[in-house]
Scaffold this motif. Sequence first.
Motif, PDB file in Angstrom:
ATOM      1  N   ASP A 103       7.955  -6.393  -4.141  1.00 38.69           N
ATOM      2  CA  ASP A 103       8.301  -6.881  -2.804  1.00 38.69           C
ATOM      3  C   ASP A 103       9.392  -7.936  -2.856  1.00 38.69           C
ATOM      4  O   ASP A 103       9.375  -8.807  -3.721  1.00 38.69           O
ATOM      5  CB  ASP A 103       7.060  -7.525  -2.162  1.00 38.69           C
ATOM      6  CG  ASP A 103       6.145  -6.471  -1.576  1.00 38.69           C
ATOM      7  OD1 ASP A 103       6.646  -5.633  -0.812  1.00 38.69           O
ATOM      8  OD2 ASP A 103       4.935  -6.483  -1.890  1.00 38.69           O
ATOM      9  N   GLY A 118       2.994  -8.506   0.954  1.00 38.74           N
ATOM     10  CA  GLY A 118       4.194  -7.667   1.018  1.00 38.74           C
ATOM     11  C   GLY A 118       3.784  -6.203   1.181  1.00 38.74           C
ATOM     12  O   GLY A 118       2.637  -5.828   0.898  1.00 38.74           O
ATOM     13  N   CYS A 308       7.566  -6.106   5.536  1.00 37.05           N
ATOM     14  CA  CYS A 308       8.091  -4.794   5.119  1.00 37.05           C
ATOM     15  C   CYS A 308       9.608  -4.903   5.167  1.00 37.05           C
ATOM     16  O   CYS A 308      10.260  -4.276   6.010  1.00 37.05           O
ATOM     17  CB  CYS A 308       7.609  -3.701   6.065  1.00 37.05           C
ATOM     18  SG  CYS A 308       5.827  -3.731   6.350  1.00 37.05           S
ATOM     19  N   TYR A 311      12.511  -3.833  -1.081  1.00 41.54           N
ATOM     20  CA  TYR A 311      11.910  -3.896  -2.418  1.00 41.54           C
ATOM     21  C   TYR A 311      12.945  -4.234  -3.487  1.00 41.54           C
ATOM     22  O   TYR A 311      14.143  -4.210  -3.245  1.00 41.54           O
ATOM     23  CB  TYR A 311      11.312  -2.528  -2.759  1.00 41.54           C
ATOM     24  CG  TYR A 311      10.237  -2.065  -1.818  1.00 41.54           C
ATOM     25  CD1 TYR A 311       9.011  -2.704  -1.768  1.00 41.54           C
ATOM     26  CD2 TYR A 311      10.441  -0.972  -0.973  1.00 41.54           C
ATOM     27  CE1 TYR A 311       8.011  -2.266  -0.913  1.00 41.54           C
ATOM     28  CE2 TYR A 311       9.447  -0.517  -0.122  1.00 41.54           C
ATOM     29  CZ  TYR A 311       8.232  -1.179  -0.097  1.00 41.54           C
ATOM     30  OH  TYR A 311       7.243  -0.743   0.745  1.00 41.54           O
TER      31      TYR A 311
END
Length: 433
Positions: A103, A118, A308, A311
């Motif tokens: 995350d 995350g 969100c 990544y």
Amino acid sequence: MRHVAIVGSGPAGYYSAEALQKAIGEEIRIDMIDRLPVPYGLIRFGVAPDHQSIKAVSKRYEKVALSPGVRFVGNVSVGDDVSIGDLLGLYDAVILATGAPLDRPLGVPGDDLPGVVGSAAFVGWYNGHPEFAGLAPPLDVDAAAVVGNGNVALDVARILSKTPAEFVGSDIVAHAFEALGNSRNRDIHVLGRRGPHQMQMTPKELGELGHLEDAVPHVDLADFPPAEADAALEPGLRKSVTHLRDFASLAKDKRKTIYFDFFARPVAIEGDGKAERVLVERTRLGEDGRAIGTGETYHVPAGLVVSCIGYKTPPVEGVPYEEDQGRFANRDGVIGEGLYCVGWARRGPTGTIGTNRPDGYEVAGKIAEALAGRGAGKEGGDGLDRLLAGRGAEVVGFDAWQRIEAAEAARARQGSPREKFVIVADMLEAARG
Ligand code: NAP
């Protein structure tokens, strides 16, 4: 014979293997190395459990996995059990297809409070990733916030909204199925730092929110540009915005509400020892299309905050890394002599599963070109086996992985294709038969 090691057995890894077979033919041996005892990476642990039709793409990877010359080498961690140096010594080419499972931090005060998680962790939790099996996100809360306006935020909002009956046919893991079923969460706030015209949610998936059994989406049309402006949008986004506009007229007669808060940037998570609310700053669009804070703030209640927002690829010792991009430093998939990367490890975390296909084919073409006309290849899998045996590693090969699959199918709840093991030791026990 040419020997290639692919590190990571998700979509990018399997598309690369398929492409290498096409480019080099029978003169290739491929080892798909994965740190877990089961393959398919994002398909198993990222794609939402209620989107089984997307997961069906793994049938295509299975064809590759079953083909002669391709081995699954599971439960082997590059960095712990073997180094990149070891692999480069044994294989003619090494492809890193390790995805982006970390995350990005939210980076606001309070983002370390209990209750802030995350999406890699939250999605991993409901999809049975062993690393996140013990996450226990707080669901005994009235309100949750989901930060971001991409498809992962959409997945998370939908999973939080569904009733147990709506998970029939999915492979959501038992701990998440139970916890979500017992949740008293009623309000889900989806916080987008920009507006409806800047969202990244795709129409097919967004449209699902309008048909949930016990939840209804809510938008404020004051956040939208005039309807005529939609005409200039590319067709996919225009369809998404149409769904959003349609949400405004849905009857608000369900237990849960998914509130779309646009122009809403989280600036702090607050609470007494745990997340209780998000301090949100209203934004407006700047000339360059970015969100600019207006200084006006408000609170959104949230005992659970799922960020969100993208990544990162985990760095691997000895491999150059671009910190700001969160991926390996590479030029069109080439990291250095004999070392390549594909998928999110190459490009960063954007694009659909299918986007990884051209990536894999491009890099396979480069490898075929680099290896053409070279003398005898390196030792490959025999050398890896010897090295791993010497280090006492318990390798999970194809047959052992099939035993895990069979055991998961045998444990499945009615209507579910499988009940995944969420602890590596349990996978290994099943693998031993
Ligand atoms: P994404 O599409 O890049 O969305 C990330 C979101 O986070 C954006 O809305 C972004 O806003 C926001 N964001 C970033 N930093 C932020 C910050 N500091 N504060 C607040 N908001 C922030 O990424 P994703 O949702 O993780 O998805 C990754 C990829 O997987 C995408 O290509 C996606 O389409 C794909 N995917 C597809 C599906 C499917 O069902 N088809 C499902 C899941 C994922 P800005 O736009 O303002 O930067």
